[in-house]
Design a protein around this motif. Structure first.
Motif, mmCIF file in Angstrom:
data_model
loop_
_atom_site.group_PDB
_atom_site.id
_atom_site.type_symbol
_atom_site.label_atom_id
_atom_site.label_comp_id
_atom_site.label_asym_id
_atom_site.label_seq_id
_atom_site.Cartn_x
_atom_site.Cartn_y
_atom_site.Cartn_z
ATOM 1 N N ALA A 34 30.244 45.741 47.459
ATOM 2 C CA ALA A 34 31.265 45.112 48.312
ATOM 3 C C ALA A 34 31.744 43.746 47.796
ATOM 4 C CB ALA A 34 30.729 44.976 49.740
ATOM 5 N N PHE A 35 30.791 42.888 47.441
ATOM 6 C CA PHE A 35 31.177 41.518 47.075
ATOM 7 C C PHE A 35 31.868 41.483 45.709
ATOM 8 C CE2 PHE A 35 28.384 41.044 50.566
ATOM 9 C CZ PHE A 35 28.754 39.866 51.197
ATOM 10 N N ALA A 36 31.313 42.248 44.756
ATOM 11 C CA ALA A 36 31.915 42.292 43.424
ATOM 12 C C ALA A 36 33.289 42.951 43.469
ATOM 13 C CB ALA A 36 30.992 43.048 42.468
ATOM 14 N N ARG A 37 33.463 43.886 44.374
ATOM 15 C CA ARG A 37 34.751 44.569 44.518
ATOM 16 C C ARG A 37 35.842 43.608 45.003
ATOM 17 N NH1 ARG A 37 36.466 49.843 45.124
ATOM 18 N NH2 ARG A 37 37.914 50.355 46.804
ATOM 19 N N VAL A 38 35.458 42.714 45.918
ATOM 20 C CA VAL A 38 36.435 41.725 46.384
ATOM 21 C C VAL A 38 36.767 40.748 45.249
ATOM 22 C CG1 VAL A 38 36.804 39.793 47.976
ATOM 23 C CG2 VAL A 38 35.827 41.932 48.818
ATOM 24 N N LEU A 39 35.739 40.238 44.564
ATOM 25 C CA LEU A 39 35.982 39.220 43.527
ATOM 26 C C LEU A 39 36.720 39.780 42.317
ATOM 27 C CD1 LEU A 39 32.528 37.419 43.632
ATOM 28 C CD2 LEU A 39 34.730 36.446 44.333
ATOM 29 N N GLY A 40 36.435 41.027 41.982
ATOM 30 C CA GLY A 40 37.074 41.626 40.807
ATOM 31 C C GLY A 40 38.367 42.315 41.160
ATOM 32 N N PRO A 41 38.286 43.587 41.518
ATOM 33 C CA PRO A 41 39.523 44.361 41.745
ATOM 34 C C PRO A 41 40.464 43.749 42.790
ATOM 35 C CG PRO A 41 37.621 45.813 41.644
ATOM 36 C CD PRO A 41 37.085 44.423 41.593
ATOM 37 N N TRP A 42 39.926 43.158 43.849
ATOM 38 C CA TRP A 42 40.825 42.725 44.934
ATOM 39 C C TRP A 42 41.383 41.331 44.725
ATOM 40 C CZ3 TRP A 42 40.243 45.004 50.448
ATOM 41 C CH2 TRP A 42 40.124 46.402 50.336
ATOM 42 N N VAL A 43 40.633 40.446 44.057
ATOM 43 C CA VAL A 43 41.136 39.084 43.839
ATOM 44 C C VAL A 43 41.754 38.952 42.447
ATOM 45 C CG1 VAL A 43 40.409 36.686 43.507
ATOM 46 C CG2 VAL A 43 39.644 37.959 45.511
ATOM 47 N N ARG A 44 40.986 39.296 41.414
ATOM 48 C CA ARG A 44 41.494 39.117 40.061
ATOM 49 C C ARG A 44 42.648 40.081 39.789
ATOM 50 N NH1 ARG A 44 37.058 40.267 37.321
ATOM 51 N NH2 ARG A 44 37.578 42.473 37.418
ATOM 52 N N ASP A 45 42.485 41.341 40.191
ATOM 53 C CA ASP A 45 43.478 42.339 39.809
ATOM 54 C C ASP A 45 44.616 42.443 40.821
ATOM 55 O OD1 ASP A 45 41.639 42.620 37.780
ATOM 56 O OD2 ASP A 45 40.762 44.468 38.578
ATOM 57 N N LYS A 46 44.273 42.547 42.101
ATOM 58 C CA LYS A 46 45.348 42.710 43.108
ATOM 59 C C LYS A 46 45.851 41.390 43.666
ATOM 60 C CE LYS A 46 43.344 46.313 45.587
ATOM 61 N NZ LYS A 46 43.272 47.305 46.653
ATOM 62 N N ARG A 47 45.136 40.311 43.409
ATOM 63 C CA ARG A 47 45.520 38.962 43.864
ATOM 64 C C ARG A 47 45.768 38.886 45.366
ATOM 65 N NH1 ARG A 47 46.504 35.831 39.400
ATOM 66 N NH2 ARG A 47 46.675 36.985 37.456
ATOM 67 N N LEU A 48 44.847 39.459 46.126
ATOM 68 C CA LEU A 48 44.975 39.408 47.589
ATOM 69 C C LEU A 48 44.894 37.979 48.108
ATOM 70 C CD1 LEU A 48 42.963 42.278 49.279
ATOM 71 C CD2 LEU A 48 45.416 42.035 48.969
ATOM 72 N N PHE A 49 44.027 37.188 47.489
ATOM 73 C CA PHE A 49 43.946 35.752 47.781
ATOM 74 C C PHE A 49 43.280 35.093 46.589
ATOM 75 C CE2 PHE A 49 41.179 38.146 50.852
ATOM 76 C CZ PHE A 49 40.018 38.138 50.103
ATOM 77 N N SER A 50 43.183 33.750 46.648
ATOM 78 C CA SER A 50 42.631 33.027 45.500
ATOM 79 C C SER A 50 41.114 33.239 45.417
ATOM 80 C CB SER A 50 42.918 31.526 45.642
ATOM 81 O OG SER A 50 42.178 31.017 46.745
ATOM 82 N N ILE A 51 40.567 32.950 44.252
ATOM 83 C CA ILE A 51 39.119 33.069 44.083
ATOM 84 C C ILE A 51 38.403 32.046 44.976
ATOM 85 C CG2 ILE A 51 38.984 31.506 42.070
ATOM 86 C CD1 ILE A 51 36.995 34.528 41.713
ATOM 87 N N GLU A 52 39.017 30.889 45.181
ATOM 88 C CA GLU A 52 38.410 29.874 46.059
ATOM 89 C C GLU A 52 38.319 30.396 47.493
ATOM 90 O OE1 GLU A 52 40.872 29.258 43.897
ATOM 91 O OE2 GLU A 52 40.383 27.470 42.715
ATOM 92 N N GLU A 53 39.368 31.086 47.919
ATOM 93 C CA GLU A 53 39.376 31.646 49.272
ATOM 94 C C GLU A 53 38.353 32.790 49.362
ATOM 95 O OE1 GLU A 53 40.295 30.803 52.028
ATOM 96 O OE2 GLU A 53 40.759 32.510 53.310
ATOM 97 N N ALA A 54 38.255 33.593 48.308
ATOM 98 C CA ALA A 54 37.267 34.682 48.305
ATOM 99 C C ALA A 54 35.860 34.115 48.448
ATOM 100 C CB ALA A 54 37.390 35.497 47.023
#
Ligand code: ZN
Length: 506
Positions: free
Chosen positions: A401-421
């Motif tokens: 779950a956590f790696a999925r948000v930081l990788g695919p959802w933040v880095r790739d899909k840019r849902l929000f910034s890494i700071e927000e994640a």
């Protein structure tokens, strides 16, 4: 001035630290983590910084020079963040025999919150055991309404509780709160919680609130009566003026898909009206539970209900069996595949399986949410990331779950910034669960830390290989000790039970 202040705090902490006996006299007194890209958990911009750990605390952050005898860790420009806090975890199952907590620490998770969905009782014994035999992660827990209800009502649970029974439950809950429970959790879609009236839940939540605790709920319905169930939770927050938290928030029915905007509107209005309302959410469109939960009236032989389930709640091709007592070979197969195997239509197959021994407790994973809704809800500023995961089974969330948000959802899909994640994994969950002195990188906070490479972090677990470890996390500290390094558990069990402490300031 600011620098002076933090130095003064560090100096004060240092004095506190040295006043305590050192457990390892030969080990370096402190560790300097050098050249990190620091994301402190507040949501503020990443910056280059060094960081010093002494004992179990962070004592300094800034441009730091190594002192004599100090251990130095070169971060080499990788990102450092507060260790992640999973506010809805079932990883306590089996933690006593798999104390390295590899599913968690490999993603940077350093604290799990258990006792979810109405489970969690005898916390004094649980915490004592964790003190004798700690795991690699910290463990906090709710007291569970279902477990308490079971203790009082036993097998005669399919009814409203009497006043006397509610009073017995309140007394049990007080004991759990005294033992350090964060608050009360309910699982109102499950037996026996589903039979509790609103009044019963209110009466118990009041006890948790009076003790400075909170209320976290797997709400009464995540599909058919979703809005009413949400209203029940908000009403508790309004009436008792206590923090209330929607566990694994979801719009779990096809008819609800596309209504994330409406939901966020309701959540925001409740907050604007003064309700201390928060939520957690995992980054998947599949949930995991049992077959029985599809039938809130437990009318498993009702054909019309079954037709409704398979056309509105989850489709036959979207229900995957995890474990079926009478049919171990069904594991991994969809209901549609099992129907083909048995040569009966899906509706009949589902009713037949339910009629077999253990049918209603058969484990399933089912697609219940739309990706657009999940992506929208996870962006709600008061929604923190959780896993709802465990270390076995079909669902990949416990390992990803956590790696999925930081990788695919933040880095790739840019849902929000890494700071927000990172904020959604550290300071926000700490606030939402009432955990003090964790979830931030600042002098005085506990040294729960994760160093990871934001350019490669990703989940590897998926259906069919749900226990594959995430990649991209390099080192994890819990209470100042390394528990995971370079892809391996360090066989250090530095976690501790986190009992609810003083009432946090609002
Ligand atoms: Zn749940």
């Amino acid at each position: 001035m600011k620098l002076f202040l933090s130095l003064a705090i560090a100096a004060a902490l240092w004095r506190v630290g040295t006043a305590q006996p050192l457990s390892q006299s030969s080990a370096p007194a402190s560790t300097l983590i050098r050249s990190a890209r620091l994301v402190d958990g507040s949501g503020g911009a990443a910056r280059s910084a060094d960081l010093r750990i002494a004992g179990n605390r962070i004592v300094a952050v800034g441009r730091l020079a190594a002192v004599e005898g100090e251990r130095v860790y070169e971060a080499g420009g990788l990102m450092i963040a507060p260790g992640f806090i999973d506010t809805h975890s079932h990883h306590d199952r089996g933690l006593d025999t798999a104390r390295d907590a590899i599913a968690m620490v490999s993603q940077g998770v350093t604290t799990i919150v258990v006792g979810q969905d109405g489970g969690g009782i005898d916390l004094a014994a649980t915490f004592a055991r964790l003190e004798r035999q700690p795991a690699a992660v910290n463990v906090a827990s709710y007291a569970g309404h279902g477990a308490i209800r079971d203790r009082v009502m036993g097998k005669d649970y399919a009814r409203a509780a009497t006043l006397a029974e509610i009073e017995q439950m309140q007394a049990l809950l007080r004991t759990e709160m005294d033992a350090g429970a964060l608050g009360l959790s309910t699982g109102l879609e499950y037996d026996p919680g589903i039979y509790a009236t609103r009044e019963e839940v209110l009466a118990l939540a009041r006890v948790a609130g009076a003790a400075g605790g909170r209320y976290a709920s797997h709400i009464r319905s995540e599909d058919r009566w979703f809005w009413d169930a949400l209203d029940e939770l908000i009403a508790i927050g309004r009436q008792h003026r206590m923090p209330v938290h929607v566990s694994h928030v979801k719009l779990g029915m096809h008819d609800l898909w596309g209504q994330a905007g409406k939901l966020i509107g309701i959540l925001d209005r409740a907050r604007a009206a003064g309700v201390q309302l928060t939520a957690d959410i995992y980054p998947y469109t599949f949930w995991q539970s049992n077959l029985g939960v599809l039938y809130p009236k437990r009318n498993f032989a009702d054909r019309a209900e079954t037709e409704f389930v398979l056309s509105h709640v989850a489709l036959a091709e979207d229900i995957i069996f995890n474990s079926v007592r009478a049919h171990p070979d069904y594991a991994g197969k969809t209901l549609a595949q099992v129907a083909a195997l048995r040569g009966t239509p899906a509706v009949q197959t589902l009713m037949d399986v339910l009629a077999e021994p253990g049918g209603e407790s058969a484990g399933i994973v089912a697609k219940g949410m739309s990706e657009t809704d999940v992506e929208r809800l996870i962006q709600w500023p008061f929604a923190n990331v959780c896993s709802d995961g465990q270390s076995r089974g079909l669902h990949p969330r416990g390992f990803g779950a956590f790696a999925r948000v930081l990788g695919p959802w933040v880095r790739d899909k840019r849902l929000f910034s890494i700071e927000e994640a990172v904020r959604k994994m550290s300071s926000l969950p700490a606030a939402n669960a009432g955990i003090a002195n964790r979830g931030m990188i600042a002098p005085g906070y506990f040294a729960d830390l994760v160093v990871f490479d934001p350019s490669i972090i990703a989940d590897r677990a998926d259906f069919g290989h749900a226990q594959d470890l995430a990649v991209g996390v390099r080192t994890v500290w819990v209470n100042g000790q390394v528990v995971f390094d370079n892809g391996k558990a360090a066989n250090t069990y530095a976690g501790r039970p986190l009992r609810r402490t003083a009432k946090l300031p609002r």
